[in-house]
Design an enzyme around this catalytic site. Structure first.
Site, PDB file in Angstrom:
ATOM      1  N   ASN A 194      11.747   8.478  -4.555  1.00 33.30           N
ATOM      2  CA  ASN A 194      10.580   9.255  -5.010  1.00 33.30           C
ATOM      3  C   ASN A 194      10.339  10.457  -4.108  1.00 33.30           C
ATOM      4  O   ASN A 194       9.283  10.634  -3.513  1.00 33.30           O
ATOM      5  CB  ASN A 194       9.325   8.364  -5.096  1.00 33.30           C
ATOM      6  CG  ASN A 194       8.962   7.712  -3.778  1.00 33.30           C
ATOM      7  OD1 ASN A 194       9.823   7.435  -2.943  1.00 33.30           O
ATOM      8  ND2 ASN A 194       7.681   7.459  -3.580  1.00 33.30           N
ATOM      9  N   HIS A 221       7.607  -5.479  -1.615  1.00 33.42           N
ATOM     10  CA  HIS A 221       6.274  -5.622  -0.996  1.00 33.42           C
ATOM     11  C   HIS A 221       5.312  -6.553  -1.738  1.00 33.42           C
ATOM     12  O   HIS A 221       4.243  -6.142  -2.166  1.00 33.42           O
ATOM     13  CB  HIS A 221       5.619  -4.265  -0.737  1.00 33.42           C
ATOM     14  CG  HIS A 221       5.725  -3.227  -1.827  1.00 33.42           C
ATOM     15  ND1 HIS A 221       5.521  -3.524  -3.151  1.00 33.42           N
ATOM     16  CD2 HIS A 221       5.981  -1.893  -1.757  1.00 33.42           C
ATOM     17  CE1 HIS A 221       5.656  -2.417  -3.853  1.00 33.42           C
ATOM     18  NE2 HIS A 221       5.946  -1.417  -3.032  1.00 33.42           N
ATOM     19  N   ASP A 266       8.484  -0.244   4.369  1.00 32.72           N
ATOM     20  CA  ASP A 266       7.905   0.693   3.397  1.00 32.72           C
ATOM     21  C   ASP A 266       7.432   1.964   4.112  1.00 32.72           C
ATOM     22  O   ASP A 266       6.368   2.506   3.807  1.00 32.72           O
ATOM     23  CB  ASP A 266       6.758   0.053   2.606  1.00 32.72           C
ATOM     24  CG  ASP A 266       6.388   0.845   1.357  1.00 32.72           C
ATOM     25  OD1 ASP A 266       6.951   1.934   1.138  1.00 32.72           O
ATOM     26  OD2 ASP A 266       5.513   0.375   0.606  1.00 32.72           O
TER      27      ASP A 266
HETATM   28  O1  DOR Z   1       1.895   3.075  -0.273  1.00 28.56           O
HETATM   29  C1  DOR Z   1       2.916   3.443  -0.803  1.00 28.56           C
HETATM   30  N1  DOR Z   1       3.469   4.634  -0.503  1.00 28.56           N
HETATM   31  N2  DOR Z   1       3.482   2.680  -1.725  1.00 28.56           N
HETATM   32  C2  DOR Z   1       4.497   3.097  -2.472  1.00 28.56           C
HETATM   33  O2  DOR Z   1       4.942   2.373  -3.326  1.00 28.56           O
HETATM   34  C3  DOR Z   1       5.044   4.465  -2.308  1.00 28.56           C
HETATM   35  C4  DOR Z   1       4.780   4.966  -0.955  1.00 28.56           C
HETATM   36  C5  DOR Z   1       4.995   6.451  -0.821  1.00 28.56           C
HETATM   37  O3  DOR Z   1       6.055   6.930  -1.227  1.00 28.56           O
HETATM   38  O4  DOR Z   1       4.129   7.144  -0.322  1.00 28.56           O
END
Ligand code: DOR
Length: 439
Positions: free
Chosen positions: A95, A234, A305
């Site tokens: 992403n 997660h 994460d």
């Molecule tokens: O807290 C999060 N941040 N959860 C996610 O699934 C994506 C991530 C992000 O890319 O900032």
């Protein structure tokens, strides 16, 4: 006389079959021998007498934002953070801006990391409405660790939330798919209940337990129906951890270091926006359930994460503050501290951060301190106490939710395919990482 490129002398080795004091001999980037190598010669020798030698630890869940906003993170900065924190390999999320959703973008990334990654790296490919028909081919591309599906909205524009499209994704290929599991419909339906400027703890009310459980139930029904293996990223609720025990035929499970070390409302009161992530940090009941699931084997992988955002975006009032917390540099000392606290064994940590990611994603030559495997090692001093400081963080965003935490153990060496890339907090040489292959 046997000769090696490198010998790790006399460390307590965390082997798949238990801990043993041994020497490890490395030749051509691979583990060539484990045992008593006192009679052997080597170009380089590392005295590990007071150290534990772990298989190279992998962070299977990082967002390195490349391409994207270089003032927040890049692949060079994020992988430098990784090796300083004792990580030898990362699996990088798609992403980015733009997202990694096509063969051209995967090719670009493979080319780009060649001179720019300090640790080894695998690539997620993002599932989007535009590429469902190509996902079968994309997941077979070299160096792709998995398809990533955002079934609920988070950072970026990747999302596939309806059952019909999710089923098409599952029928597109064969490999295990990694999911962000929160039910988007419930998420949107609950949004109007909350107003700007409410306390950050409302993040866990909006994205509540039912939202996560509903998402996981829907994915499991479809995974069983299609026979397509799933990896639920997660997992944050006691309810899902309990539920997923009955789906081991199709599902593997990731839990985050954040959900094992932080809880609400305490984290929100201390950290405000710097505690906001998706899925949220929840109350102590879920924290305890996460540890129980580590203890009973429900959990296959622990990740960070790692999701950098600018301070400005984290400091906006809730719910406008960005969701996501940094963690690739801090996951190893934070988890080692949990080992010293008696929450899990060093062997279980190696299972969750080396063997687990290798097994779940099919990483070739990784995850096992054994002859023939890649010579990736995390050297740790289980007696070195050190406090995490933001000045240590090399991600350009410059913050960590763990600032001020005193860790009771510390990674003191990182070795990637026989290259010593970090020793005692010093990065040695330039980027020597490479893309990881997957079965
Ligand atoms: O807290 C999060 N941040 N959860 C996610 O699934 C994506 C991530 C992000 O890319 O900032």
């Amino acid at each position: 006389m046997a000769t090696f490129d490198l010998i790790l002398r006399n460390g307590t080795c965390v082997l798949p079959w238990g801990q043993e004091v041994a020497d490890v001999g490395v030749r051509n980037g691979k583990i060539a021998a484990i045992g008593d190598l006192r009679g052997a010669d080597a170009a380089e020798l590392v005295d590990c007498s007071h150290l534990h030698v772990l298989p190279g630890l992998i962070d299977a869940h990082v967002h390195l934002r490349d391409p994207g906003d270089a003032t927040v993170e890049t692949i060079p900065t994020g992988t430098k953070a990784a090796i300083l924190g004792g990580i030898t390999g990362v699996f990088d999320m798609p992403n980015t801006a733009p997202s990694i959703t096509t063969r051209e973008k995967i090719d670009w990334k493979r080319d780009y990391v060649r001179d720019n990654t300090y640790c080894d790296i695998g690539f997620y490919v993002g599932a989007a409405r535009s590429n469902i028909a190509e996902l079968g081919e994309l997941e077979a591309e070299k160096n792709v660790c998995a398809i990533k599906v955002f079934a609920g909205s988070s950072t970026g524009d990747l999302m596939i939330e309806d059952d019909e499209s999710l089923e098409r994704v599952m029928r597109s290929g064969r490999r295990r798919i990694a999911y962000h599991s929160e039910d988007e419909y419930r998420l949107q339906a609950r949004k109007p209940m909350f107003t700007k400027g409410m306390p950050h703890a409302n993040h866990a009310e909006w994205r509540d337990v039912e939202c996560a459980l509903l998402g996981t139930r829907r994915l499991m029904a479809l995974a069983r129906e299609t026979g397509r293996p799933a990896h639920i990223l997660h997992v944050s609720t006691a309810e899902e951890l309990d539920y997923l025990k009955d789906f081991r035929d199709v599902a593997t499970v990731e839990v985050l270091v954040n959900h094992l070390t932080q809880w609400g409302p305490d984290a929100y009161e201390r950290l405000g926006g710097y505690a906001v992530m998706n899925p949220p940090i929840r109350d102590k009941r879920h924290y305890e359930a996460a540890w129980a699931a580590v203890a009973d084997g429900t959990v296959d992988v622990i990740g960070s994460d790692h999701a950098p955002h600018s301070r400005a975006n984290k400091e906006k009032p809730w719910p406008d503050c960005s969701a996501g917390l940094t963690g690739v540099q801090t996951i190893v000392p934070m988890m080692l501290t949990q080992v010293n606290a008696g929450r899990l064994s060093l062997s279980r940590l190696a299972d969750l951060m080396a063997a687990g990611p290798a097994r779940v994603y099919g990483a070739v030559g990784k995850g096992r301190l054994a002859a023939g495997y890649d010579a990736d090692f995390t050297l740790v001093d289980m007696k070195k106490s050190r406090t995490i400081e933001e000045s240590w963080i090399v991600s350009p965003c410059g913050w960590t939710p763990f600032a001020g935490e005193t860790c009771t153990a510390w990674p003191v060496g990182t070795i990637v395919r026989g290259h010593i890339v970090m020793r005692d907090d010093e990065v040695i040489g330039g980027p020597k990482g490479a893309p990881i292959n997957f079965a």
